[in-house]
Design an enzyme around this catalytic site. Structure first.
Site, mmCIF file in Angstrom:
data_model
loop_
_atom_site.group_PDB
_atom_site.id
_atom_site.type_symbol
_atom_site.label_atom_id
_atom_site.label_comp_id
_atom_site.label_asym_id
_atom_site.label_seq_id
_atom_site.Cartn_x
_atom_site.Cartn_y
_atom_site.Cartn_z
ATOM 1 N N LYS A 195 0.272 -1.545 0.536
ATOM 2 C CA LYS A 195 0.160 -0.251 0.204
ATOM 3 C C LYS A 195 1.129 1.405 0.461
ATOM 4 O O LYS A 195 1.616 1.145 0.627
ATOM 5 C CB LYS A 195 -0.347 0.119 0.489
ATOM 6 N N LYS A 248 -2.397 -1.890 -4.057
ATOM 7 C CA LYS A 248 -2.858 -0.367 -4.036
ATOM 8 C C LYS A 248 -2.283 1.123 -3.980
ATOM 9 O O LYS A 248 -1.722 0.753 -3.184
ATOM 10 C CB LYS A 248 -3.830 -0.619 -2.904
HETATM 11 C C1 PBG Z 1 -7.260 2.943 5.990
HETATM 12 C C2 PBG Z 1 -7.711 2.837 4.157
HETATM 13 C C3 PBG Z 1 -7.593 4.327 3.546
HETATM 14 C C4 PBG Z 1 -7.964 3.878 2.312
HETATM 15 C C5 PBG Z 1 -8.001 2.663 2.303
HETATM 16 N N1 PBG Z 1 -8.156 2.012 3.673
HETATM 17 C C6 PBG Z 1 -7.157 5.276 3.369
HETATM 18 C C7 PBG Z 1 -5.486 6.571 3.565
HETATM 19 O O1 PBG Z 1 -4.533 4.888 4.030
HETATM 20 O O2 PBG Z 1 -5.046 7.213 4.279
HETATM 21 C C8 PBG Z 1 -8.383 4.746 1.294
HETATM 22 C C9 PBG Z 1 -9.175 4.278 -0.120
HETATM 23 C C10 PBG Z 1 -9.101 4.936 -1.357
HETATM 24 O O3 PBG Z 1 -8.682 5.968 -1.582
HETATM 25 O O4 PBG Z 1 -10.559 4.313 -2.072
HETATM 26 N N2 PBG Z 1 -6.247 3.427 6.108
#
Ligand code: PBG
Length: 328
Positions: A195, A248
């Protein structure tokens, strides 16, 4: 030298033939729809940063279920918007926390729905970071103990699968151990393995109220410059017991979807995040692109790169496109 023309176009001469030789096959069963559950009552509110997506209070979740059923989508991933936040994000593991309420409600309304939960703290902490702070720094080991507690509380409420999105080290192992101890040996973990610290999450943070109050997430989420490191993260999560590896965002990181598919035998998920969705919506609204076509082509590309599973705000519309035969 070739004397005869090799006619690649021969296999493109009819719709029937083109469909027969398609290399990428997509099914609505591979789609997961992210859902925002908001604490309170009577909340059914379109999210300004994500047109077409809604905040649902538990008493309004039947609307989500109806829409999902109408499109044949039966896998959702829940995010929670609590009323109250605190320094340690205690709402995240509360027995009557908002995600826990949401799970129970969906399971009561639609037992066939497969419910995955996002396991993180950023929607629950007053500072908006994904864990327990020690000064300005997110403390890894205190955080993973809490994440394990959150995952168990989701499983107790009836979650079918948990998906940790925090990017702490060792969290998959901690969650696996806690789930097993609590008797949830069959609850799989889909780890947000690679991520990135991505600008593409902007619309989500507006939707979930989870923007960090100071600093950014670069001390835990990955640097977009690094690809090899993503494979290391995937390998660690696989070793720790992840059942599914997620990359992601999706479109800007297809090289990693591809590499992950080549290197690992676990199912690979890709998350087409909020910014990917919002860009298509905005460009379509401005009359610059054909929304339906871009949605379809983007999804096909993610599967062609090697994803087995796509998490997308377009889940309902894509399921229709697949059934119509426009893709898939
Ligand atoms: C929580 C999380 C996030 C997303 C999914 N889980 C936000 C982040 O990490 O700031 C992003 C999902 C999206 O942008 O659709 N940590």
């Amino acid at each position: 030298m070739l004397h005869e023309t090799i006619r690649s176009r021969r296999l493109r001469t009819s719709d029937s033939l083109r469909r027969m030789v398609r290399e990428t096959r997509i099914s609505p069963e591979s789609l997961i729809w992210p859902i925002f559950v908001a604490e309170g009552e009577d909340i059914y509110r379109e999210i300004p940063s994500l047109p077409g997506q809604y905040h649902y209070s538990p008493d309004q979740l039947h609307r989500m279920v109806e829409r999902a059923r109408a499109h044949g989508v039966s896998r959702v991933m829940l995010f929670g918007l609590p009323k109250e936040k605190d320094e340690i994000g205690s709402g995240a593991w509360a027995e009557d926390g908002i995600v826990q309420q949401g799970i129970r409600k969906i399971k009561a309304l639609a037992p066939e729905m497969y419910v995955i939960t996002d396991v993180c703290m950023c929607e629950y902490t007053s500072h908006g970071h994904c864990g327990i702070l020690c000064g300005q720094y997110v403390d890894n080991d205190q955080t993973i103990a809490r994440l394990a507690q959150i995952a168990v509380s989701h499983a107790k409420a009836g979650a079918d699968m948990v998906a940790p999105s925090d990017m702490m080290d060792g969290r998959v192992a901690a969650i696996r151990e806690a789930l097993d101890k609590a008797g949830f040996v069959n609850v799989p973990i889909m780890s947000y393995a690679a991520k990135y610290a991505s600008t593409f999450y902007g619309p989500f943070r507006d939707a979930a109220g989870s923007a960090p109050a100071f600093g950014d997430r670069r001390s835990y989420q990955m640097d977009p410059h690094n690809g090899r490191e993503a494979m290391r993260e995937c390998a660690l999560d696989a070793q720790e017991g992840a059942d599914i590896l997620m990359i992601k965002p999706a479109l800007a990181y297809l090289d990693l979807v591809y590499q992950c598919r080549q290197r690992f035998d676990l199912p690979v998920a890709a998350y087409a995040v909020s910014g990917e969705y919002a860009m298509v919506k905005a460009a379509a609204k401005a009359g610059l692109i054909d929304e339906y076509g871009v949605m379809c082509e983007s999804a096909v590309s993610i599967f062609r790169a090697g994803a087995d599973i796509l998490i997308t705000y377009y889940a309902c519309e894509l399921a229709d496109a697949i059934r119509k035969g426009d893709i898939g």
